[in-house]
Design an enzyme around this catalytic site. Structure first.
Site, PDB file in Angstrom:
ATOM      1  N   SER A 106       0.840  -1.195   0.000  1.00  0.00           N
ATOM      2  CA  SER A 106       0.000   0.000   0.000  1.00  0.00           C
ATOM      3  C   SER A 106       0.873   1.242   0.000  1.00  0.00           C
ATOM      4  O   SER A 106       1.961   1.258   0.582  1.00  0.00           O
ATOM      5  CB  SER A 106      -0.858  -0.014   1.262  1.00  0.00           C
ATOM      6  N   THR A 150       0.416   3.476   1.789  1.00  0.00           N
ATOM      7  CA  THR A 150       0.520   3.866   3.190  1.00  0.00           C
ATOM      8  C   THR A 150       1.930   3.618   3.746  1.00  0.00           C
ATOM      9  O   THR A 150       2.304   4.212   4.750  1.00  0.00           O
ATOM     10  CB  THR A 150      -0.575   3.129   4.000  1.00  0.00           C
ATOM     11  N   TYR A 185      -1.429  -0.356  10.639  1.00  0.00           N
ATOM     12  CA  TYR A 185      -1.726  -1.007   9.355  1.00  0.00           C
ATOM     13  C   TYR A 185      -0.552  -0.843   8.393  1.00  0.00           C
ATOM     14  O   TYR A 185      -0.088  -1.803   7.774  1.00  0.00           O
ATOM     15  CB  TYR A 185      -3.016  -0.409   8.770  1.00  0.00           C
ATOM     16  N   LYS A 208       2.191  -3.658   6.554  1.00  0.00           N
ATOM     17  CA  LYS A 208       2.510  -3.784   5.115  1.00  0.00           C
ATOM     18  C   LYS A 208       4.022  -3.704   4.896  1.00  0.00           C
ATOM     19  O   LYS A 208       4.591  -4.482   4.116  1.00  0.00           O
ATOM     20  CB  LYS A 208       1.799  -2.688   4.315  1.00  0.00           C
ATOM     21  N   ASN A 246     -15.183   4.061   5.864  1.00  0.00           N
ATOM     22  CA  ASN A 246     -14.046   4.908   6.232  1.00  0.00           C
ATOM     23  C   ASN A 246     -13.587   5.726   5.033  1.00  0.00           C
ATOM     24  O   ASN A 246     -13.041   6.807   5.190  1.00  0.00           O
ATOM     25  CB  ASN A 246     -12.837   4.044   6.629  1.00  0.00           C
TER      26      ASN A 246
HETATM   27  P1  NAD Z   1     -11.109  -6.629   1.482  1.00  0.00           P
HETATM   28  O1  NAD Z   1     -11.279  -6.571   2.952  1.00  0.00           O
HETATM   29  O2  NAD Z   1     -12.303  -6.394   0.628  1.00  0.00           O
HETATM   30  O3  NAD Z   1     -10.469  -8.020   1.055  1.00  0.00           O
HETATM   31  C1  NAD Z   1      -9.595  -8.742   1.898  1.00  0.00           C
HETATM   32  C2  NAD Z   1     -10.131 -10.161   1.989  1.00  0.00           C
HETATM   33  O4  NAD Z   1      -9.269 -10.925   2.831  1.00  0.00           O
HETATM   34  C3  NAD Z   1     -11.534 -10.232   2.597  1.00  0.00           C
HETATM   35  O5  NAD Z   1     -12.376 -10.975   1.736  1.00  0.00           O
HETATM   36  C4  NAD Z   1     -11.326 -10.948   3.927  1.00  0.00           C
HETATM   37  O6  NAD Z   1     -12.442 -11.746   4.290  1.00  0.00           O
HETATM   38  C5  NAD Z   1     -10.075 -11.764   3.656  1.00  0.00           C
HETATM   39  N1  NAD Z   1      -9.267 -12.089   4.833  1.00  0.00           N
HETATM   40  C6  NAD Z   1      -8.873 -11.267   5.822  1.00  0.00           C
HETATM   41  N2  NAD Z   1      -8.139 -11.938   6.726  1.00  0.00           N
HETATM   42  C7  NAD Z   1      -8.050 -13.220   6.286  1.00  0.00           C
HETATM   43  C8  NAD Z   1      -7.441 -14.384   6.788  1.00  0.00           C
HETATM   44  N3  NAD Z   1      -6.766 -14.373   7.941  1.00  0.00           N
HETATM   45  N4  NAD Z   1      -7.564 -15.529   6.077  1.00  0.00           N
HETATM   46  C9  NAD Z   1      -8.279 -15.558   4.913  1.00  0.00           C
HETATM   47  N5  NAD Z   1      -8.877 -14.475   4.405  1.00  0.00           N
HETATM   48  C10 NAD Z   1      -8.774 -13.319   5.081  1.00  0.00           C
HETATM   49  O7  NAD Z   1      -9.952  -5.601   1.104  1.00  0.00           O
HETATM   50  P2  NAD Z   1      -9.413  -5.135  -0.326  1.00  0.00           P
HETATM   51  O8  NAD Z   1      -9.728  -3.699  -0.457  1.00  0.00           O
HETATM   52  O9  NAD Z   1      -9.833  -6.089  -1.364  1.00  0.00           O
HETATM   53  O10 NAD Z   1      -7.854  -5.224  -0.074  1.00  0.00           O
HETATM   54  C11 NAD Z   1      -7.091  -6.351  -0.486  1.00  0.00           C
HETATM   55  C12 NAD Z   1      -5.658  -6.156  -0.024  1.00  0.00           C
HETATM   56  O11 NAD Z   1      -5.164  -4.932  -0.571  1.00  0.00           O
HETATM   57  C13 NAD Z   1      -5.502  -6.039   1.488  1.00  0.00           C
HETATM   58  O12 NAD Z   1      -4.318  -6.700   1.855  1.00  0.00           O
HETATM   59  C14 NAD Z   1      -5.361  -4.547   1.707  1.00  0.00           C
HETATM   60  O13 NAD Z   1      -4.610  -4.261   2.858  1.00  0.00           O
HETATM   61  C15 NAD Z   1      -4.629  -4.115   0.445  1.00  0.00           C
HETATM   62  N6  NAD Z   1      -4.842  -2.703   0.098  1.00  0.00           N
HETATM   63  C16 NAD Z   1      -6.107  -2.219  -0.016  1.00  0.00           C
HETATM   64  C17 NAD Z   1      -6.294  -0.864  -0.299  1.00  0.00           C
HETATM   65  C18 NAD Z   1      -7.677  -0.286  -0.388  1.00  0.00           C
HETATM   66  O14 NAD Z   1      -7.821   0.920  -0.233  1.00  0.00           O
HETATM   67  N7  NAD Z   1      -8.719  -1.074  -0.655  1.00  0.00           N
HETATM   68  C19 NAD Z   1      -5.204  -0.015  -0.493  1.00  0.00           C
HETATM   69  C20 NAD Z   1      -3.919  -0.554  -0.396  1.00  0.00           C
HETATM   70  C21 NAD Z   1      -3.750  -1.906  -0.094  1.00  0.00           C
HETATM   71  N1  UFG Z   2     -12.339  11.907   3.232  1.00  0.00           N
HETATM   72  C1  UFG Z   2     -13.332  12.803   3.555  1.00  0.00           C
HETATM   73  N2  UFG Z   2     -14.500  12.320   4.079  1.00  0.00           N
HETATM   74  C2  UFG Z   2     -14.717  10.994   4.305  1.00  0.00           C
HETATM   75  C3  UFG Z   2     -13.688  10.077   3.957  1.00  0.00           C
HETATM   76  C4  UFG Z   2     -12.501  10.570   3.427  1.00  0.00           C
HETATM   77  O1  UFG Z   2     -13.185  14.003   3.381  1.00  0.00           O
HETATM   78  O2  UFG Z   2     -15.789  10.624   4.812  1.00  0.00           O
HETATM   79  C5  UFG Z   2     -11.098  12.418   2.619  1.00  0.00           C
HETATM   80  C6  UFG Z   2      -9.851  12.126   3.414  1.00  0.00           C
HETATM   81  O3  UFG Z   2      -9.631  13.109   4.390  1.00  0.00           O
HETATM   82  C7  UFG Z   2      -8.794  12.090   2.316  1.00  0.00           C
HETATM   83  C8  UFG Z   2      -9.547  11.552   1.099  1.00  0.00           C
HETATM   84  O4  UFG Z   2     -10.929  11.775   1.386  1.00  0.00           O
HETATM   85  O5  UFG Z   2      -8.374  13.396   2.015  1.00  0.00           O
HETATM   86  C9  UFG Z   2      -9.328  10.062   0.870  1.00  0.00           C
HETATM   87  O6  UFG Z   2      -9.614   9.354   2.071  1.00  0.00           O
HETATM   88  P1  UFG Z   2      -9.782   7.771   2.088  1.00  0.00           P
HETATM   89  O7  UFG Z   2     -10.130   7.376   3.487  1.00  0.00           O
HETATM   90  O8  UFG Z   2     -10.690   7.345   1.006  1.00  0.00           O
HETATM   91  O9  UFG Z   2      -8.333   7.255   1.685  1.00  0.00           O
HETATM   92  P2  UFG Z   2      -6.914   7.461   2.395  1.00  0.00           P
HETATM   93  O10 UFG Z   2      -6.034   8.117   1.400  1.00  0.00           O
HETATM   94  O11 UFG Z   2      -7.053   8.099   3.709  1.00  0.00           O
HETATM   95  O12 UFG Z   2      -6.467   5.973   2.666  1.00  0.00           O
HETATM   96  C10 UFG Z   2      -6.616   4.935   1.691  1.00  0.00           C
HETATM   97  C11 UFG Z   2      -6.838   3.608   2.392  1.00  0.00           C
HETATM   98  C12 UFG Z   2      -5.605   3.185   3.126  1.00  0.00           C
HETATM   99  C13 UFG Z   2      -4.445   3.194   2.193  1.00  0.00           C
HETATM  100  C14 UFG Z   2      -4.293   4.544   1.545  1.00  0.00           C
HETATM  101  C15 UFG Z   2      -3.161   4.556   0.554  1.00  0.00           C
HETATM  102  O13 UFG Z   2      -7.909   3.700   3.331  1.00  0.00           O
HETATM  103  O14 UFG Z   2      -5.777   1.875   3.600  1.00  0.00           O
HETATM  104  O15 UFG Z   2      -5.492   4.873   0.883  1.00  0.00           O
HETATM  105  O16 UFG Z   2      -3.302   3.508  -0.329  1.00  0.00           O
HETATM  106  F1  UFG Z   2      -3.329   2.901   2.875  1.00  0.00           F
END
Ligand code: NAD
Ligand code: UFG
Length: 336
Positions: free
Chosen positions: A123, A125, A147, A151, A196
């Site tokens: 990520s 992040t 978190y 990663k 979120n």
């Molecule tokens: P998601 O929660 O929709 O998918 C993750 C899946 O993993 C879920 O279906 C959950 O049930 C499963 N899971 C969790 N723990 C498990 C375990 N111990 N064993 C088996 N399955 C398990 O999330 P996503 O948005 O699809 O994200 C996928 C990956 O990408 C995650 O690792 C997340 O950290 C990473 N990621 C997501 C974002 C984002 O904003 N969505 C950004 C950067 C990285």
């Molecule tokens: N925001 C709002 N109102 C809301 C939600 C978000 O104004 O209700 C704003 C935030 O302050 C930020 C932007 O929208 O400026 C994006 O926020 P998100 O929560 O959608 O995304 P972030 O960039 O904070 O974080 C996301 C994922 C993290 C990941 C990161 C980088 O939640 O897990 O992107 O990949 F690590």
């Protein structure tokens, strides 16, 4: 066959579509802690054929051994993990257990089964508050929450593993902000409880589930004062996984670390306006306090992914909003 841990989740399902359409066989593995079997049924509808799916936990050595024994796995995409930043700060042990300890169990099972190709969901992040944007992969790594540290730890574990066993092929994909949905509207992001993240919150306001959006901060040093991020369409991200899988299948025996983003930053209000265009209705919002831990602006430099994976994001912010809205309006309560 490609094993997708966490394959029933948001990015896993969309990546499964891209992989299957590119001719790969996949098996999904998920404990459904943050997803629903209905998502898998929708995937089956989209691709028009059965998709193997195993319920299990990556932290269970026996669950992992069973999946490697049953299927002939060539490579793994490791999506499984927990991803809520605030929750990770409140429940660090749960996050380290799921994201770090779970990965160790997976890697031990891979080693045992002789599978040495992995694509990992990292990520943006891991960069924390960047000194500048666009952020290159060489930027300082200083995650600001639990978190993010999970990663970065997994990235380091995979680098150490490769150093000790150079026959491993590893791709670390640092995603920016995945949004949008498959164009069918059959699958999309289905957060449990109050979202979120910005896009699902805006979509729930548009569909009438929530009254108004709180814009977290209107006084950032950005063009309109609201936070700027690199939103990437989940189907572009899915195509990035297809490209990463093709690369590790070629046995490069290295560790590739790449950003997956568009290289363009949009503000919260840019996204709200684009969503209004997509749904043809106003999105009520008010400017609220900054959310603790948020950075003013963050967008990625995706040029290395372009060179190494011959991949580039193609979809626009309008495409992302159109597809998010299409998913939300067809499924006002998600997969429920
Ligand atoms: P998601 O929660 O929709 O998918 C993750 C899946 O993993 C879920 O279906 C959950 O049930 C499963 N899971 C969790 N723990 C498990 C375990 N111990 N064993 C088996 N399955 C398990 O999330 P996503 O948005 O699809 O994200 C996928 C990956 O990408 C995650 O690792 C997340 O950290 C990473 N990621 C997501 C974002 C984002 O904003 N969505 C950004 C950067 C990285
Ligand atoms: N925001 C709002 N109102 C809301 C939600 C978000 O104004 O209700 C704003 C935030 O302050 C930020 C932007 O929208 O400026 C994006 O926020 P998100 O929560 O959608 O995304 P972030 O960039 O904070 O974080 C996301 C994922 C993290 C990941 C990161 C980088 O939640 O897990 O992107 O990949 F690590």
């Amino acid at each position: 066959m490609i094993l997708l841990t966490g394959g029933a989740g948001y990015i896993g399902l969309h990546s499964a579509v891209a992989l299957i359409e590119a001719g790969h066989e996949v098996v999904l593995f998920d404990n459904f802690s943050n997803s629903k079997p209905e998502g898998v049924r929708r995937l089956v509808k989209i691709v028009g054929r059965e998709v193997a799916c195993v319920e299990g936990d990556v932290r269970s050595a026996s669950d992992m051994a069973a999946v490697f024994a049953r299927y002939s796995i060539d490579a793994v995409i490791h999506f499984a993990g927990l991803k809520a930043v605030g929750e990770s700060v409140e429940q660090p042990l749960r996050y380290y257990d799921n994201n770090v300890a779970g990965t160790l169990v997976l890697l031990a099972a891979m080693q045992q089964a002789g599978v040495r190709r992995i694509v990992f969901s990292s990520s943006a992040t891991v960069y924390g508050a960047p000194d500048f944007s666009p952020i290159p992969e060489s930027a300082a790594l200083r995650p600001a929450n639990t978190y993010g540290r999970t990663k970065l730890m997994v990235e380091e574990i995979l680098r150490d593993l490769h150093a000790s066993a150079p026959d491993w092929s590893v791709a670390l994909l640092r995603y920016f902000n995945p949004v949008g949905a498959h164009s069918s509207g059959q699958i999309g992001e289905d957060p449990s409880g109050i979202p979120n993240n910005l896009m699902p919150f805006v979509a729930q306001v548009a569909v009438g589930r929530r009254a108004e959006l709180n814009v977290f901060g209107g006084d950032y040093p950005t063009p309109d004062g609201t936070g700027v991020r690199d939103y990437i369409h989940v189907m572009d991200l899915a195509d990035g996984h297809r490209a990463a899988v093709d690369r590790v299948l070629g046995d490069p025996r290295d560790v590739l670390t790449v950003n997956l983003g568009t290289g363009v930053g949009y503000s919260v209000l840019d996204l709200v306006r684009a969503f209004e265009r997509a749904c043809c209705r106003p999105i009520p919002y008010r400017i609220a306090l900054r959310r603790p831990g948020d950075v003013p602006a963050s967008w990625g430099d995706p040029s290395l992914a372009g060179q190494q994976l011959q991949w580039t994001a193609r979809r626009s912010l309008d495409d992302m909003c159109r597809d998010s809205w299409n998913w939300q309006k067809q499924n006002p309560d998600g997969f429920a």
